[in-house]
Design a protein around this motif. Structure first.
Motif, PDB file in Angstrom:
ATOM      1  N   ILE A  98     150.294  87.745  13.869  1.00  0.00           N
ATOM      2  CA  ILE A  98     148.853  88.030  13.750  1.00  0.00           C
ATOM      3  C   ILE A  98     148.486  89.172  14.695  1.00  0.00           C
ATOM      4  O   ILE A  98     147.807  90.128  14.303  1.00  0.00           O
ATOM      5  N   ILE A  99     148.951  89.079  15.928  1.00  0.00           N
ATOM      6  CA  ILE A  99     148.669  90.131  16.914  1.00  0.00           C
ATOM      7  C   ILE A  99     149.253  91.464  16.455  1.00  0.00           C
ATOM      8  O   ILE A  99     148.590  92.511  16.538  1.00  0.00           O
ATOM      9  N   GLN A 100     150.463  91.448  15.929  1.00  0.00           N
ATOM     10  CA  GLN A 100     151.096  92.674  15.451  1.00  0.00           C
ATOM     11  C   GLN A 100     150.342  93.272  14.267  1.00  0.00           C
ATOM     12  O   GLN A 100     150.194  94.495  14.176  1.00  0.00           O
ATOM     13  N   VAL A 156     137.601 105.580   4.969  1.00  0.00           N
ATOM     14  CA  VAL A 156     138.382 104.555   5.676  1.00  0.00           C
ATOM     15  C   VAL A 156     138.615 103.326   4.800  1.00  0.00           C
ATOM     16  O   VAL A 156     137.770 102.968   3.990  1.00  0.00           O
ATOM     17  N   PRO A 157     139.763 102.691   4.976  1.00  0.00           N
ATOM     18  CA  PRO A 157     140.032 101.461   4.228  1.00  0.00           C
ATOM     19  C   PRO A 157     139.202 100.313   4.802  1.00  0.00           C
ATOM     20  O   PRO A 157     138.645 100.435   5.897  1.00  0.00           O
ATOM     21  N   PRO A 158     139.128  99.198   4.099  1.00  0.00           N
ATOM     22  CA  PRO A 158     138.401  98.045   4.636  1.00  0.00           C
ATOM     23  C   PRO A 158     139.010  97.614   5.971  1.00  0.00           C
ATOM     24  O   PRO A 158     140.221  97.709   6.169  1.00  0.00           O
ATOM     25  N   LEU A 159     138.171  97.151   6.862  1.00  0.00           N
ATOM     26  CA  LEU A 159     138.654  96.643   8.139  1.00  0.00           C
ATOM     27  C   LEU A 159     139.432  95.356   7.910  1.00  0.00           C
ATOM     28  O   LEU A 159     139.218  94.656   6.920  1.00  0.00           O
ATOM     29  N   LEU A 160     140.318  95.050   8.838  1.00  0.00           N
ATOM     30  CA  LEU A 160     141.175  93.878   8.709  1.00  0.00           C
ATOM     31  C   LEU A 160     140.373  92.597   8.531  1.00  0.00           C
ATOM     32  O   LEU A 160     140.715  91.740   7.722  1.00  0.00           O
ATOM     33  N   GLN A 161     139.269  92.466   9.272  1.00  0.00           N
ATOM     34  CA  GLN A 161     138.474  91.242   9.139  1.00  0.00           C
ATOM     35  C   GLN A 161     137.810  91.141   7.764  1.00  0.00           C
ATOM     36  O   GLN A 161     137.552  90.053   7.282  1.00  0.00           O
ATOM     37  N   GLU A 162     137.551  92.285   7.128  1.00  0.00           N
ATOM     38  CA  GLU A 162     136.986  92.247   5.772  1.00  0.00           C
ATOM     39  C   GLU A 162     138.024  91.740   4.778  1.00  0.00           C
ATOM     40  O   GLU A 162     137.702  90.940   3.898  1.00  0.00           O
ATOM     41  N   LYS A 163     139.262  92.199   4.928  1.00  0.00           N
ATOM     42  CA  LYS A 163     140.343  91.712   4.065  1.00  0.00           C
ATOM     43  C   LYS A 163     140.538  90.208   4.268  1.00  0.00           C
ATOM     44  O   LYS A 163     140.682  89.453   3.313  1.00  0.00           O
ATOM     45  N   PHE A 164     140.560  89.811   5.541  1.00  0.00           N
ATOM     46  CA  PHE A 164     140.735  88.395   5.860  1.00  0.00           C
ATOM     47  C   PHE A 164     139.600  87.564   5.271  1.00  0.00           C
ATOM     48  O   PHE A 164     139.837  86.535   4.639  1.00  0.00           O
ATOM     49  N   SER A 223     134.109  88.348  19.948  1.00  0.00           N
ATOM     50  CA  SER A 223     133.359  88.802  18.785  1.00  0.00           C
ATOM     51  C   SER A 223     134.253  88.665  17.557  1.00  0.00           C
ATOM     52  O   SER A 223     135.455  88.483  17.685  1.00  0.00           O
ATOM     53  N   PRO A 224     133.687  88.779  16.367  1.00  0.00           N
ATOM     54  CA  PRO A 224     134.506  88.659  15.156  1.00  0.00           C
ATOM     55  C   PRO A 224     135.220  89.956  14.791  1.00  0.00           C
ATOM     56  O   PRO A 224     135.442  90.252  13.635  1.00  0.00           O
ATOM     57  N   ILE A 225     135.571  90.736  15.806  1.00  0.00           N
ATOM     58  CA  ILE A 225     136.277  91.997  15.597  1.00  0.00           C
ATOM     59  C   ILE A 225     137.747  91.753  15.871  1.00  0.00           C
ATOM     60  O   ILE A 225     138.112  91.301  16.949  1.00  0.00           O
ATOM     61  N   MET A 226     138.591  92.051  14.904  1.00  0.00           N
ATOM     62  CA  MET A 226     140.022  91.822  15.053  1.00  0.00           C
ATOM     63  C   MET A 226     140.660  93.061  15.650  1.00  0.00           C
ATOM     64  O   MET A 226     140.952  94.029  14.949  1.00  0.00           O
ATOM     65  N   ILE A 227     140.856  93.032  16.983  1.00  0.00           N
ATOM     66  CA  ILE A 227     141.477  94.160  17.666  1.00  0.00           C
ATOM     67  C   ILE A 227     142.151  93.647  18.920  1.00  0.00           C
ATOM     68  O   ILE A 227     141.719  92.684  19.525  1.00  0.00           O
ATOM     69  N   THR A 228     143.231  94.302  19.295  1.00  0.00           N
ATOM     70  CA  THR A 228     143.914  93.988  20.543  1.00  0.00           C
ATOM     71  C   THR A 228     144.194  95.294  21.257  1.00  0.00           C
ATOM     72  O   THR A 228     144.058  96.367  20.680  1.00  0.00           O
ATOM     73  N   GLY A 229     144.595  95.197  22.502  1.00  0.00           N
ATOM     74  CA  GLY A 229     145.015  96.387  23.232  1.00  0.00           C
ATOM     75  C   GLY A 229     143.870  97.211  23.770  1.00  0.00           C
ATOM     76  O   GLY A 229     144.059  98.025  24.645  1.00  0.00           O
ATOM     77  N   GLU A 230     142.690  97.061  23.257  1.00  0.00           N
ATOM     78  CA  GLU A 230     141.532  97.820  23.714  1.00  0.00           C
ATOM     79  C   GLU A 230     140.577  96.826  24.351  1.00  0.00           C
ATOM     80  O   GLU A 230     140.249  95.819  23.754  1.00  0.00           O
ATOM     81  N   VAL A 231     140.167  97.101  25.553  1.00  0.00           N
ATOM     82  CA  VAL A 231     139.281  96.178  26.242  1.00  0.00           C
ATOM     83  C   VAL A 231     137.907  96.276  25.620  1.00  0.00           C
ATOM     84  O   VAL A 231     137.308  97.335  25.550  1.00  0.00           O
ATOM     85  N   ILE A 232     137.414  95.133  25.138  1.00  0.00           N
ATOM     86  CA  ILE A 232     136.081  95.063  24.553  1.00  0.00           C
ATOM     87  C   ILE A 232     135.325  94.005  25.316  1.00  0.00           C
ATOM     88  O   ILE A 232     135.717  92.843  25.334  1.00  0.00           O
TER      89      ILE A 232
END
Length: 162
Positions: free
Chosen positions: A18-20, A108-116, A150-159
């Motif tokens: 999932i993280i990858q 841009v393609p759909p964001l990962l959370q939109e696909k999910f 938040s419901p944003i699927m991202i890692t590696g970037e401090v939010i």
């Protein structure tokens, strides 16, 4: 390796996948379009609202006002957003997407959370509840109770979240 150890290993591998997947999606967005997931979410939200304040935007995307301010400044610098004083309250600054911002959103393609979300919503109610419950249990086993996200699927970037 006993059955319990194997199940634990399988779960940890699934979490790593999932993280990858999130990392790969973010890397592709950044490489191909020069934008991060949070930047795209903010652009999409501003387009949807047409005119919005940073305060309202931070509430809508579930990120801190400081984080949203930093992201919107970068988007403004890149020419994707404009700021304008509110006509009724001069202290209030509204954001709007530029034509350049609208053009990038079309590419841009759909964001990962939109696909999910699309795939998840097609599951039966019982299966959605089972997955939600299982993930909440995993979070409780791995994380402190006071972590906000938040419901944003991202890692590696401090939010920074609220």
């Amino acid at each position: 390796m006993d059955l319990n150890e194997q199940r634990c290993r399988n779960l940890l591998v699934a979490l790593r996948k999932i993280i990858q997947a999130i990392d790969q999606h973010s890397t592709q967005l950044k490489k191909k379009f020069g934008l991060t997931g949070p930047q795209l979410i903010i652009l999409q939200t501003v387009v949807d609202k047409e005119l919005i304040s940073v305060t309202q935007l931070s509430k809508d995307v579930s990120l801190s006002q400081a984080t949203v301010t930093n992201i919107t400044k970068r988007l403004e610098y890149q020419g994707y957003l404009d700021r304008d004083k509110d006509t009724t309250d001069k202290r209030k600054i509204n954001l709007m997407v530029t034509e350049k911002g609208k053009a990038i959103l079309e590419k841009v393609p759909p964001l990962l959370q939109e696909k999910f979300t699309s795939k998840f919503s097609k599951l039966e109610d019982w299966e959605q509840l089972m997955i939600e419950s299982a993930f909440n249990r995993v979070v409780s086993m791995m994380a402190a109770e006071d972590i906000e996200a938040s419901p944003i699927m991202i890692t590696g970037e401090v939010i920074e979240t609220k």
